[in-house]
Write a protein that holds these residues in place. Structure first.
Motif, PDB file in Angstrom:
ATOM      1  N   VAL A   1      12.702   0.713  59.341  1.00 45.76           N
ATOM      2  CA  VAL A   1      12.551  -0.727  59.521  1.00 45.76           C
ATOM      3  C   VAL A   1      11.536  -0.956  60.641  1.00 45.76           C
ATOM      4  CG1 VAL A   1      13.699  -2.893  60.068  1.00 45.76           C
ATOM      5  CG2 VAL A   1      14.918  -1.133  58.756  1.00 45.76           C
ATOM      6  N   LEU A   2      10.494  -1.708  60.331  1.00 45.14           N
ATOM      7  CA  LEU A   2       9.442  -1.975  61.309  1.00 45.14           C
ATOM      8  C   LEU A   2       9.407  -3.455  61.649  1.00 45.14           C
ATOM      9  CD1 LEU A   2       6.704   0.254  59.646  1.00 45.14           C
ATOM     10  CD2 LEU A   2       8.068   0.809  61.667  1.00 45.14           C
ATOM     11  N   PRO A   3       9.154  -3.783  62.943  1.00 46.55           N
ATOM     12  CA  PRO A   3       8.575  -2.913  63.974  1.00 46.55           C
ATOM     13  C   PRO A   3       9.569  -2.123  64.828  1.00 46.55           C
ATOM     14  CG  PRO A   3       8.620  -5.152  64.764  1.00 46.55           C
ATOM     15  CD  PRO A   3       9.156  -5.204  63.355  1.00 46.55           C
ATOM     16  N   SER A   4      10.881  -2.240  64.592  1.00 50.47           N
ATOM     17  CA  SER A   4      11.843  -1.585  65.488  1.00 50.47           C
ATOM     18  C   SER A   4      11.771  -0.062  65.388  1.00 50.47           C
ATOM     19  CB  SER A   4      13.266  -2.065  65.166  1.00 50.47           C
ATOM     20  OG  SER A   4      13.707  -1.558  63.915  1.00 50.47           O
ATOM     21  N   GLY A   5      11.454   0.463  64.210  1.00 56.42           N
ATOM     22  CA  GLY A   5      11.412   1.903  64.012  1.00 56.42           C
ATOM     23  C   GLY A   5      12.758   2.513  63.669  1.00 56.42           C
ATOM     24  N   ARG A   6      13.811   1.705  63.513  1.00 58.66           N
ATOM     25  CA  ARG A   6      15.130   2.225  63.163  1.00 58.66           C
ATOM     26  C   ARG A   6      15.126   2.742  61.724  1.00 58.66           C
ATOM     27  NH1 ARG A   6      19.533   0.032  65.813  1.00 58.66           N
ATOM     28  NH2 ARG A   6      20.746   1.453  64.483  1.00 58.66           N
ATOM     29  N   ARG A   7      15.852   3.833  61.500  1.00 62.17           N
ATOM     30  CA  ARG A   7      15.904   4.455  60.183  1.00 62.17           C
ATOM     31  C   ARG A   7      17.257   4.258  59.528  1.00 62.17           C
ATOM     32  NH1 ARG A   7      12.055   8.899  59.006  1.00 62.17           N
ATOM     33  NH2 ARG A   7      10.318   8.666  60.474  1.00 62.17           N
ATOM     34  N   SER A   8      17.237   4.238  58.214  1.00 63.78           N
ATOM     35  CA  SER A   8      18.479   4.115  57.464  1.00 63.78           C
ATOM     36  C   SER A   8      18.222   4.597  56.041  1.00 63.78           C
ATOM     37  CB  SER A   8      18.981   2.663  57.478  1.00 63.78           C
ATOM     38  OG  SER A   8      20.256   2.566  56.863  1.00 63.78           O
ATOM     39  N   ARG A   9      19.135   4.217  55.156  1.00 61.03           N
ATOM     40  CA  ARG A   9      19.058   4.609  53.758  1.00 61.03           C
ATOM     41  C   ARG A   9      19.432   3.403  52.907  1.00 61.03           C
ATOM     42  NH1 ARG A   9      23.235   5.998  50.839  1.00 61.03           N
ATOM     43  NH2 ARG A   9      24.479   6.336  52.743  1.00 61.03           N
TER      44      ARG A   9
ATOM     45  N   GLY B   1      10.417 -11.254  58.472  1.00 61.82           N
ATOM     46  CA  GLY B   1       9.163 -10.736  58.994  1.00 61.82           C
ATOM     47  C   GLY B   1       9.170  -9.238  59.196  1.00 61.82           C
ATOM     48  N   ASP B   2      10.351  -8.629  59.293  1.00 59.34           N
ATOM     49  CA  ASP B   2      10.420  -7.173  59.385  1.00 59.34           C
ATOM     50  C   ASP B   2      10.045  -6.560  58.035  1.00 59.34           C
ATOM     51  OD1 ASP B   2      11.233  -7.446  61.964  1.00 59.34           O
ATOM     52  OD2 ASP B   2      13.337  -6.941  61.602  1.00 59.34           O
ATOM     53  N   VAL B   3       9.642  -5.308  58.059  1.00 63.48           N
ATOM     54  CA  VAL B   3       9.255  -4.606  56.837  1.00 63.48           C
ATOM     55  C   VAL B   3      10.105  -3.351  56.689  1.00 63.48           C
ATOM     56  CG1 VAL B   3       7.409  -3.351  55.652  1.00 63.48           C
ATOM     57  CG2 VAL B   3       6.889  -5.476  56.864  1.00 63.48           C
TER      58      VAL B   3
ATOM     59  N   LYS C   1       1.074   1.587  59.696  1.00 61.45           N
ATOM     60  CA  LYS C   1       0.820   1.729  61.125  1.00 61.45           C
ATOM     61  C   LYS C   1       1.129   0.409  61.831  1.00 61.45           C
ATOM     62  CE  LYS C   1      -4.030   0.880  60.018  1.00 61.45           C
ATOM     63  NZ  LYS C   1      -5.394   1.453  59.977  1.00 61.45           N
ATOM     64  N   LEU C   2       1.660   0.522  63.045  1.00 59.83           N
ATOM     65  CA  LEU C   2       1.939  -0.662  63.870  1.00 59.83           C
ATOM     66  C   LEU C   2       0.739  -0.923  64.768  1.00 59.83           C
ATOM     67  CD1 LEU C   2       5.662  -0.175  64.963  1.00 59.83           C
ATOM     68  CD2 LEU C   2       4.740  -2.039  63.574  1.00 59.83           C
ATOM     69  N   VAL C   3       0.158  -2.119  64.654  1.00 59.77           N
ATOM     70  CA  VAL C   3      -1.028  -2.450  65.435  1.00 59.77           C
ATOM     71  C   VAL C   3      -0.910  -3.860  65.995  1.00 59.77           C
ATOM     72  CG1 VAL C   3      -2.482  -0.944  64.016  1.00 59.77           C
ATOM     73  CG2 VAL C   3      -2.294  -3.361  63.448  1.00 59.77           C
ATOM     74  N   ASP C   4      -1.596  -4.085  67.100  1.00 59.80           N
ATOM     75  CA  ASP C   4      -1.731  -5.440  67.615  1.00 59.80           C
ATOM     76  C   ASP C   4      -3.202  -5.847  67.660  1.00 59.80           C
ATOM     77  OD1 ASP C   4      -2.699  -3.990  69.745  1.00 59.80           O
ATOM     78  OD2 ASP C   4      -1.088  -4.528  71.127  1.00 59.80           O
ATOM     79  N   GLU C   5      -4.035  -5.088  66.965  1.00 61.67           N
ATOM     80  CA  GLU C   5      -5.455  -5.428  66.839  1.00 61.67           C
ATOM     81  C   GLU C   5      -5.911  -5.092  65.431  1.00 61.67           C
ATOM     82  OE1 GLU C   5      -8.560  -5.167  70.186  1.00 61.67           O
ATOM     83  OE2 GLU C   5      -8.929  -3.386  68.960  1.00 61.67           O
TER      84      GLU C   5
ATOM     85  N   LEU D   1       2.044  -5.659  64.183  1.00 62.35           N
ATOM     86  CA  LEU D   1       2.254  -5.867  62.756  1.00 62.35           C
ATOM     87  C   LEU D   1       2.187  -4.524  62.034  1.00 62.35           C
ATOM     88  CD1 LEU D   1      -0.091  -8.955  62.177  1.00 62.35           C
ATOM     89  CD2 LEU D   1       2.398  -8.965  62.467  1.00 62.35           C
ATOM     90  N   PRO D   2       3.085  -4.306  61.058  1.00 60.87           N
ATOM     91  CA  PRO D   2       3.034  -3.069  60.254  1.00 60.87           C
ATOM     92  C   PRO D   2       2.051  -3.244  59.103  1.00 60.87           C
ATOM     93  CG  PRO D   2       5.019  -4.317  59.739  1.00 60.87           C
ATOM     94  CD  PRO D   2       4.274  -5.109  60.761  1.00 60.87           C
ATOM     95  N   VAL D   3       0.860  -2.669  59.221  1.00 56.96           N
ATOM     96  CA  VAL D   3      -0.184  -2.897  58.238  1.00 56.96           C
ATOM     97  C   VAL D   3      -0.642  -1.580  57.612  1.00 56.96           C
ATOM     98  CG1 VAL D   3      -0.975  -4.948  59.483  1.00 56.96           C
ATOM     99  CG2 VAL D   3      -2.104  -2.740  59.875  1.00 56.96           C
ATOM    100  N   ASP D   4      -1.176  -1.701  56.414  1.00 65.96           N
ATOM    101  CA  ASP D   4      -1.865  -0.610  55.734  1.00 65.96           C
ATOM    102  C   ASP D   4      -3.328  -0.988  55.594  1.00 65.96           C
ATOM    103  OD1 ASP D   4       0.312   1.322  54.709  1.00 65.96           O
ATOM    104  OD2 ASP D   4       1.068  -0.626  54.041  1.00 65.96           O
ATOM    105  N   ASP D   5      -4.181  -0.012  55.367  1.00 66.26           N
ATOM    106  CA  ASP D   5      -5.542  -0.325  54.977  1.00 66.26           C
ATOM    107  C   ASP D   5      -5.512  -0.971  53.596  1.00 66.26           C
ATOM    108  OD1 ASP D   5      -6.667   0.615  57.280  1.00 66.26           O
ATOM    109  OD2 ASP D   5      -7.212   2.574  56.457  1.00 66.26           O
ATOM    110  N   TYR D   6      -6.376  -1.945  53.409  1.00 70.63           N
ATOM    111  CA  TYR D   6      -6.381  -2.703  52.161  1.00 70.63           C
ATOM    112  C   TYR D   6      -6.633  -1.813  50.949  1.00 70.63           C
ATOM    113  CZ  TYR D   6      -7.566  -6.237  48.686  1.00 70.63           C
ATOM    114  OH  TYR D   6      -7.602  -7.012  47.539  1.00 70.63           O
ATOM    115  N   VAL D   7      -7.487  -0.798  51.100  1.00 75.84           N
ATOM    116  CA  VAL D   7      -7.799   0.066  49.965  1.00 75.84           C
ATOM    117  C   VAL D   7      -6.598   0.903  49.551  1.00 75.84           C
ATOM    118  CG1 VAL D   7     -10.267   0.182  50.441  1.00 75.84           C
ATOM    119  CG2 VAL D   7      -8.737   1.842  51.490  1.00 75.84           C
ATOM    120  N   ALA D   8      -5.621   1.058  50.441  1.00 77.92           N
ATOM    121  CA  ALA D   8      -4.425   1.826  50.115  1.00 77.92           C
ATOM    122  C   ALA D   8      -3.300   0.944  49.591  1.00 77.92           C
ATOM    123  CB  ALA D   8      -3.933   2.593  51.336  1.00 77.92           C
ATOM    124  N   SER D   9      -3.217  -0.296  50.069  1.00 74.71           N
ATOM    125  CA  SER D   9      -2.145  -1.196  49.650  1.00 74.71           C
ATOM    126  C   SER D   9      -2.628  -2.628  49.780  1.00 74.71           C
ATOM    127  CB  SER D   9      -0.887  -0.993  50.507  1.00 74.71           C
ATOM    128  OG  SER D   9       0.129  -1.920  50.149  1.00 74.71           O
ATOM    129  N   ARG D  10      -2.879  -3.266  48.660  1.00 78.81           N
ATOM    130  CA  ARG D  10      -3.411  -4.627  48.682  1.00 78.81           C
ATOM    131  C   ARG D  10      -2.495  -5.600  49.439  1.00 78.81           C
ATOM    132  NH1 ARG D  10      -5.824  -6.644  42.916  1.00 78.81           N
ATOM    133  NH2 ARG D  10      -7.838  -5.578  43.002  1.00 78.81           N
TER     134      ARG D  10
END
Length: 439
Positions: free
Chosen positions: A260-268, A301-303, A312-316, A385-394
């Protein structure tokens, strides 16, 4: 069950796009009887002996051009082999921004040119936008071929000019099909024309019927932006805690390990619920409620993402944007960024370049970006924000820039999307993430 193909149309003014869309609808028998009767009456009132098929779509287009309601009109039709969602975008230069909307989920785009005019500035602009958005396949419909006497030389010249241009955009030969058509008379739209014996390729519909659709969404890591937390607190469900939203990419399956992002907690994932009961899996585009095995503090808003392949988590944000507002963008502008279901404050710290779509070049360090201009920017956000590159995930590689004063949309942004520069490396077109929700 037939395949679903999402496509968009684009073209300059008076290239005949309305008639082409109308022809596809008419010849695939996708027009309701009362609608066709109304078109026949209107055509007869104009003194026409045959139905003006552009009237099947021009009513909505007139509203759009008056700025009343519609940005992109979606058409739905089907054949025995495949179902289609067609995003019909306007042709005027001031509505180029709508091409961004229409093409954002397209697996294929049909770009029209008038055989008498050839490749125009607006043609190149639309092609550049389609390349930037990563639309993997193009069809160039050389329309009104009847008005140049079905001349092969005219067709070949246009085909060569357009192929040279889109090769510079990064399209490989196999991604482009060029068809001579007369939307008015139906030549090579659905039925093969006897007037073009020199053309041996597919008709437009034959190509649409045979082009591959998006592959298995399991090839893409899970991305699930949380829209709403469900806590009914009823006697039947005293401990129910579900996370509602739409699967943006990949597949949600009970038993999957997630983060779970941005917290980074894991689950199933414990269960995937719908109003009709639990699912064995949910794929991209499905709206579901996900239940996790652990009680984690999650909010809108979490992912929820695949634990072994997370964004990746970024602020820029180093991004490409298409500026959609009348007022120009300048460095230092304070804006809102909407990514998935999260909206955060942000500031545009740098305008890195402006894309010249006519010459496929970059103008370094522009003072501003104006309406319909495409450029590279750096945006600093107030939260990660948890973002991907656009070419990898629209879906998780795109965002909106919003005016904090009135909530209006200022720009569409693509994280890390490379500009299609002449002489640059070919654009990587990842088709794995083309499964997307309806309009």
């Amino acid at each position: 069950m037939s395949d679903l193909l999402r496509l968009a149309t684009a073209g300059s003014v008076d290239d005949g796009k309305s008639t082409l869309v109308g022809r596809l609808l008419y010849d695939t028998k996708s027009v309701l009887a009362d609608t066709l009767e109304a078109v026949q009456r209107a055509s007869a009132d104009r003194g026409l002996s045959t139905p003006d098929l552009s009237l099947l779509v021009d009513g909505l287009r007139a509203e759009r051009e008056q700025g009343i309601t519609i940005d992109v009109a979606y058409r739905y039709f089907a054949t025995p082999n495949r179902s289609y969602v067609l995003a019909d975008t306007p042709g005027h230069v001031q509505y180029t921004r709508n091409t961004v909307t229409g093409a954002s989920t397209a697996q294929l785009a049909i770009l029209l040119v008038d055989a008498r005019k050839g490749v125009l500035e607006q043609t190149r602009r639309h092609a550049a936008v389609l390349a930037l958005l990563g639309v993997p396949r193009l069809v160039l419909a050389v329309n009104k071929i009847d008005l140049v006497g079905f001349d092969k030389t005219v067709f070949d010249t246009i085909a060569r000019d357009f192929t040279d241009y889109v090769t510079g955009l990064g399209y490989a030969a196999g991604a482009l099909v060029i068809v001579p058509v007369s939307a008015l008379h139906g030549d090579n739209v659905v039925e093969r024309s006897t007037q073009t014996p020199w053309y041996t390729g597919p008709t437009l519909l034959e190509h649409l019927e045979s082009v591959p659709v998006a592959p298995d969404p399991r090839d893409v890591p899970l991305r699930f932006p949380v829209q709403y937390v469900i806590r009914p607190r009823t006697p039947e469900h005293p401990d129910y805690r579900g996370y509602a939203g739409q699967v943006a990419a990949g597949v949600a399956t009970p038993g999957d390990e997630v983060v779970v992002l941005p917290s980074g907690r894991r689950s199933r994932i414990e269960r995937v619920d719908t109003a009709d009961g639990p699912l064995d899996e949910a794929t991209a585009g499905q709206s579901v409620t996900v239940l996790l095995a652990d009680d984690i503090d999650i909010s809108r808003g979490d992912v929820i993402a695949a634990a072994d392949d997370q964004p990746k988590l970024v602020d820029e944000l180093d991004a490409t944007i298409c500026w959609l507002a009348g007022k120009p963008l300048r460095a230092g502008a304070r804006v809102l960024v909407k990514h998935g279901t999260r909206t955060v404050q942000a500031i545009v710290t740098e305008l890195s370049g402006r894309f010249d779509e006519q010459n496929l070049s970059l103008v370094d360090g522009p003072e501003s970006l104006s309406l319909n201009e495409i450029g590279r920017v750096v945006i600093r956000t107030s939260e990660q924000l948890p973002v991907d590159d656009y070419v990898a995930s629209r879906r998780t590689g795109s965002f909106l820039v919003i005016d904090p004063a009135d909530g209006g949309t200022l720009a569409a942004g693509l994280v890390g999307a490379p500009l299609p520069l002449r002489g640059g490396a070919p654009i990587q077109r990842d088709e794995r993430d083309l499964v997307s929700p309806g309009p």
